[in-house]
Design an enzyme around this catalytic site. Structure first.
Site, PDB file in Angstrom:
ATOM      1  N   GLU A 120       0.885  -1.180   0.000  1.00 19.13           N
ATOM      2  CA  GLU A 120       0.000   0.000   0.000  1.00 19.13           C
ATOM      3  C   GLU A 120       0.912   1.216   0.000  1.00 19.13           C
ATOM      4  O   GLU A 120       1.388   1.659   1.048  1.00 19.13           O
ATOM      5  CB  GLU A 120      -0.875   0.010   1.269  1.00 19.13           C
ATOM      6  CG  GLU A 120      -1.859  -1.134   1.355  1.00 19.13           C
ATOM      7  CD  GLU A 120      -3.103  -0.919   0.505  1.00 19.13           C
ATOM      8  OE1 GLU A 120      -3.246   0.154  -0.111  1.00 19.13           O
ATOM      9  OE2 GLU A 120      -3.930  -1.839   0.458  1.00 19.13           O
TER      10      GLU A 120
ATOM     11  N   CYS B 106      -2.370   9.244   2.158  1.00 22.38           N
ATOM     12  CA  CYS B 106      -1.994   8.647   0.870  1.00 22.38           C
ATOM     13  C   CYS B 106      -3.016   9.045  -0.189  1.00 22.38           C
ATOM     14  O   CYS B 106      -2.696   9.108  -1.367  1.00 22.38           O
ATOM     15  CB  CYS B 106      -1.883   7.138   0.984  1.00 22.38           C
ATOM     16  SG  CYS B 106      -3.306   6.382   1.751  1.00 22.38           S
TER      17      CYS B 106
HETATM   18  P1  NAD Z   1       8.157   5.266   4.679  1.00 23.55           P
HETATM   19  O1  NAD Z   1       8.203   4.467   3.420  1.00 23.55           O
HETATM   20  O2  NAD Z   1       9.253   6.198   4.977  1.00 23.55           O
HETATM   21  O3  NAD Z   1       8.042   4.260   5.939  1.00 23.55           O
HETATM   22  C1  NAD Z   1       6.981   3.345   6.071  1.00 23.55           C
HETATM   23  C2  NAD Z   1       7.411   2.180   6.922  1.00 23.55           C
HETATM   24  O4  NAD Z   1       8.330   1.368   6.186  1.00 23.55           O
HETATM   25  C3  NAD Z   1       8.134   2.576   8.207  1.00 23.55           C
HETATM   26  O5  NAD Z   1       7.677   1.736   9.249  1.00 23.55           O
HETATM   27  C4  NAD Z   1       9.584   2.299   7.871  1.00 23.55           C
HETATM   28  O6  NAD Z   1      10.386   2.040   8.989  1.00 23.55           O
HETATM   29  C5  NAD Z   1       9.461   1.080   6.984  1.00 23.55           C
HETATM   30  N1  NAD Z   1      10.568   0.837   6.049  1.00 23.55           N
HETATM   31  C6  NAD Z   1      11.222   1.737   5.280  1.00 23.55           C
HETATM   32  N2  NAD Z   1      12.143   1.125   4.504  1.00 23.55           N
HETATM   33  C7  NAD Z   1      12.069  -0.200   4.783  1.00 23.55           C
HETATM   34  C8  NAD Z   1      12.773  -1.354   4.320  1.00 23.55           C
HETATM   35  N3  NAD Z   1      13.732  -1.263   3.403  1.00 23.55           N
HETATM   36  N4  NAD Z   1      12.438  -2.560   4.835  1.00 23.55           N
HETATM   37  C9  NAD Z   1      11.455  -2.667   5.754  1.00 23.55           C
HETATM   38  N5  NAD Z   1      10.769  -1.609   6.242  1.00 23.55           N
HETATM   39  C10 NAD Z   1      11.069  -0.385   5.763  1.00 23.55           C
HETATM   40  O7  NAD Z   1       6.741   6.040   4.643  1.00 23.55           O
HETATM   41  P2  NAD Z   1       6.170   7.155   5.650  1.00 23.55           P
HETATM   42  O8  NAD Z   1       6.889   8.441   5.434  1.00 23.55           O
HETATM   43  O9  NAD Z   1       6.060   6.611   7.035  1.00 23.55           O
HETATM   44  O10 NAD Z   1       4.664   7.291   5.101  1.00 23.55           O
HETATM   45  C11 NAD Z   1       4.288   8.076   4.026  1.00 23.55           C
HETATM   46  C12 NAD Z   1       4.093   7.257   2.766  1.00 23.55           C
HETATM   47  O11 NAD Z   1       3.171   6.185   2.993  1.00 23.55           O
HETATM   48  C13 NAD Z   1       3.467   8.065   1.648  1.00 23.55           C
HETATM   49  O12 NAD Z   1       4.113   7.756   0.438  1.00 23.55           O
HETATM   50  C14 NAD Z   1       2.024   7.612   1.629  1.00 23.55           C
HETATM   51  O13 NAD Z   1       1.364   7.796   0.394  1.00 23.55           O
HETATM   52  C15 NAD Z   1       2.177   6.168   1.974  1.00 23.55           C
HETATM   53  N6  NAD Z   1       0.939   5.595   2.504  1.00 23.55           N
HETATM   54  C16 NAD Z   1       0.226   4.762   1.693  1.00 23.55           C
HETATM   55  C17 NAD Z   1      -0.976   4.232   2.143  1.00 23.55           C
HETATM   56  C18 NAD Z   1      -1.809   3.322   1.262  1.00 23.55           C
HETATM   57  O14 NAD Z   1      -2.690   2.683   1.785  1.00 23.55           O
HETATM   58  N7  NAD Z   1      -1.566   3.269  -0.030  1.00 23.55           N
HETATM   59  C19 NAD Z   1      -1.440   4.540   3.432  1.00 23.55           C
HETATM   60  C20 NAD Z   1      -0.670   5.382   4.234  1.00 23.55           C
HETATM   61  C21 NAD Z   1       0.525   5.907   3.759  1.00 23.55           C
END
Ligand code: NAD
Length: 513
Positions: free
Chosen positions: A265, A299
């Site tokens: 997501e 998002c």
């Molecule tokens: P992010 O990608 O920086 O982090 C999200 C999560 O992923 C965190 O818990 C982080 O620690 C983890 N993570 C990062 N790299 C990783 C890796 N290599 N391996 C395992 N885990 C890893 O995102 P953010 O800044 O917390 O959130 C914002 C983003 O999330 C935006 O792009 C938004 O659109 C998206 N989002 C999407 C949805 C959806 O349902 N499509 C919902 C909410 C947020």
């Protein structure tokens, strides 16, 4: 200054005193480095948790894999009963948890309450579903045979969540995973760790009351390195990951390499098409809430308005006028519409995006900027900005997680607007404002929006849990929440049963001994 009842909320959620600086949830075996959680609302330290080390992780996985063996024995409707109790406990804690979400993440208190309501709604949905994990019977081509399909629990489900929905995303996954017979290990965002501890405290109480092992629900804390422990772990058949496209690209590839399943997501770049017959009474609140709600950090936030040239000036003036009414400030103060961005990095990204849009030729209609002075001490409060831009600008093609709205014109038929709407790499949410039935149907047809969510006469944000949630292209393709999203949390098994005395082969193949 009032603290809006934060101290009481933290105590109610089993978190320690706000000024104490420490906070550990039950079932958190963590012994690693301290992760401090500062509120973007006032810049104060709320509390801290310890990161999960490799040894801690092994303990968590041990608890989870053991718990799975007993939990899968429990009939699904009984697992539904646990989720029903969880939903009821969330009803009791709704105000406290909504406040913590607002204070730790920065969204308005109303949106914090809404997020907890989503958790309650998915619990209700899952309770009913616990009696409907139906397979089907399939006619066999062979006499005296029957085929059927069954759905079995998967095992340990790994959940990686983003900061912007620090509690609901977990519940969307867990409520379904639990009724399916799975157990869950959750790595919450390192930017909102206390929300995960509060959630864990709530479910731990329910599990204890029901004499169930706490391994059914586990949390681990830390940054991407802790997430990687799950993505590389063959004991985790499904990793559900919510966050940026950058993260999803890595997580998807890592999980696929070991033939695990991932539910991704990821980011959106959501647009509303505004046609000549659009009703401004619907357009203005839909577009403004979509663009500035959660300070542009959903998002599904509205990033682009694609407006027919014949109504462009009228729509632009109405939206710019509405921006003049927006009150920015402490999100716990219910007279405010917009709270802060999550942190200073997010503020810098927002400022850089505005500069980039200008450099590419964008025309700023509503100036952005960082707010200073009383009430804005955290340095995370920014002004929602509006910029006239072109769809092909590099910055417009990119998801900036901040309240920047790009306005652009289209001419001629709705197909031209749909072309722009689809002309980005992401495919999460989309909307059209029209009173023309043909335009609406074209937008919803196979030749229309290429997004997972396509709405008519409502904005891009604010999905209900009853539908499957997720998007295409760089949004990752995953679906969670309602409809038949539960199937990803189970493994499908096809059975063929022979109740005859013969052994006819499929496709009429002869094999005589
Ligand atoms: P992010 O990608 O920086 O982090 C999200 C999560 O992923 C965190 O818990 C982080 O620690 C983890 N993570 C990062 N790299 C990783 C890796 N290599 N391996 C395992 N885990 C890893 O995102 P953010 O800044 O917390 O959130 C914002 C983003 O999330 C935006 O792009 C938004 O659109 C998206 N989002 C999407 C949805 C959806 O349902 N499509 C919902 C909410 C947020």
């Amino acid at each position: 200054m009032t603290d809006f009842g934060i101290k009481e909320a933290l105590l109610e959620l089993g978190l320690q005193d706000i000024n104490n600086g420490t906070s550990t949830g039950s079932n958190n075996f963590s012994n690693g480095e301290i992760i401090e959680s500062y509120s973007p609302v006032d810049g104060k330290l709320i509390g801290s948790v310890k990161a999960t080390t490799k040894e801690d992780y092994e303990k968590v996985m041990d608890a989870a894999t053991k718990a799975f063996l007993s939990f899968r024995d429990m009939p699904a409707p009984q697992r539904g009963e646990i989720v029903r109790q969880f939903g009821n406990k969330l009803r009791e804690k709704k105000e406290a948890l909504g406040k913590l979400v607002s204070y730790e993440m920065g969204k308005s208190y109303q949106e914090g309450l809404g997020e907890v309501q989503e958790m309650i709604d998915i619990c209700d949905f899952a309770v009913g579903l616990s009696r409907q994990l139906n397979g089907q019977t399939i006619p066999s081509e062979r006499p005296g045979h029957v085929m059927r399909e069954q759905w079995h629990p998967l095992g340990v489900v790994g959940i990686i969540s983003a900061f912007n929905f620090p509690v609901a995303v977990w519940a969307w996954n867990t409520a379904l995973a639990w009724i399916c017979g799975d157990v869950c290990v959750w790595k919450a965002s390192e930017k909102a760790p206390l929300c995960s501890v509060a959630c864990q405290n709530i479910i731990a109480e329910i599990l204890k009351d029901n004499n169930l092992p706490e391994g059914i629900s586990c949390i681990i804390n830390g940054d991407y390195k802790v997430g990687e422990m799950m993505t590389t772990d063959t004991r985790i058949p499904l990793v559900s990951a919510t966050g940026s496209t950058r993260m999803g690209r890595i997580v998807g590839a890592t999980v696929a390499k070991r033939f695990g399943k991932s539910l991704l997501e990821l980011g959106g770049n959501n647009a509303i098409i505004i046609t000549p017959t659009a009703d401004l009474k619907v357009v203005v609140p839909g577009a403004v809430f979509g663009a500035v709600g959660t300070c542009g950090q959903r998002c599904t936030s509205t990033r682009r308005l694609i407006i027919h040239e014949s109504v462009y000036d009228k729509v632009r003036d109405a939206i710019v006028g509405a921006y003049g009414q927006i009150k920015i400030g402490n999100p716990l103060d219910e007279t405010k519409h917009v709270g802060p961005l999550i942190d200073h990095d997010a503020v810098n990204t927002y400022l850089a995006a505005i500069e980039k849009a200008k450099a590419e030729g964008g025309n700023v209609l509503v100036e952005g900027g960082v707010l200073k002075g009383e009430g804005y001490e955290s340095g995370c409060y920014v002004k929602p900005a509006i910029i006239e831009a072109e769809n092909h600008f590099e910055i417009v093609q990119h998801e900036t997680f901040a309240p920047i709205l790009y306005l652009m014109k289209y001419s001629g038929e709705v197909e031209n607007a749909i072309g722009k709407q689809n002309g980005v790499a992401q495919g999460l949410s989309s909307a059209i404002m029209t009173n023309e039935m043909k335009e609406a149907e074209k937008f919803l047809s196979y030749a229309g929006s290429d997004c997972g969510i396509a709405n008519v006469n409502i904005g891009t944000s604010g999905a209900e849990i009853g539908g499957a949630f997720g998007g295409e292209k760089e949004t990752g393709g995953g679906r969670e929440s309602g409809s038949d999203a539960w199937k990803v949390y189970m493994r499908r098994q096809t059975n063929t049963i022979n109740y005859s005395d013969e052994l006819p082969l499929a496709q009429g193949i002869k094999f005589d001994l």
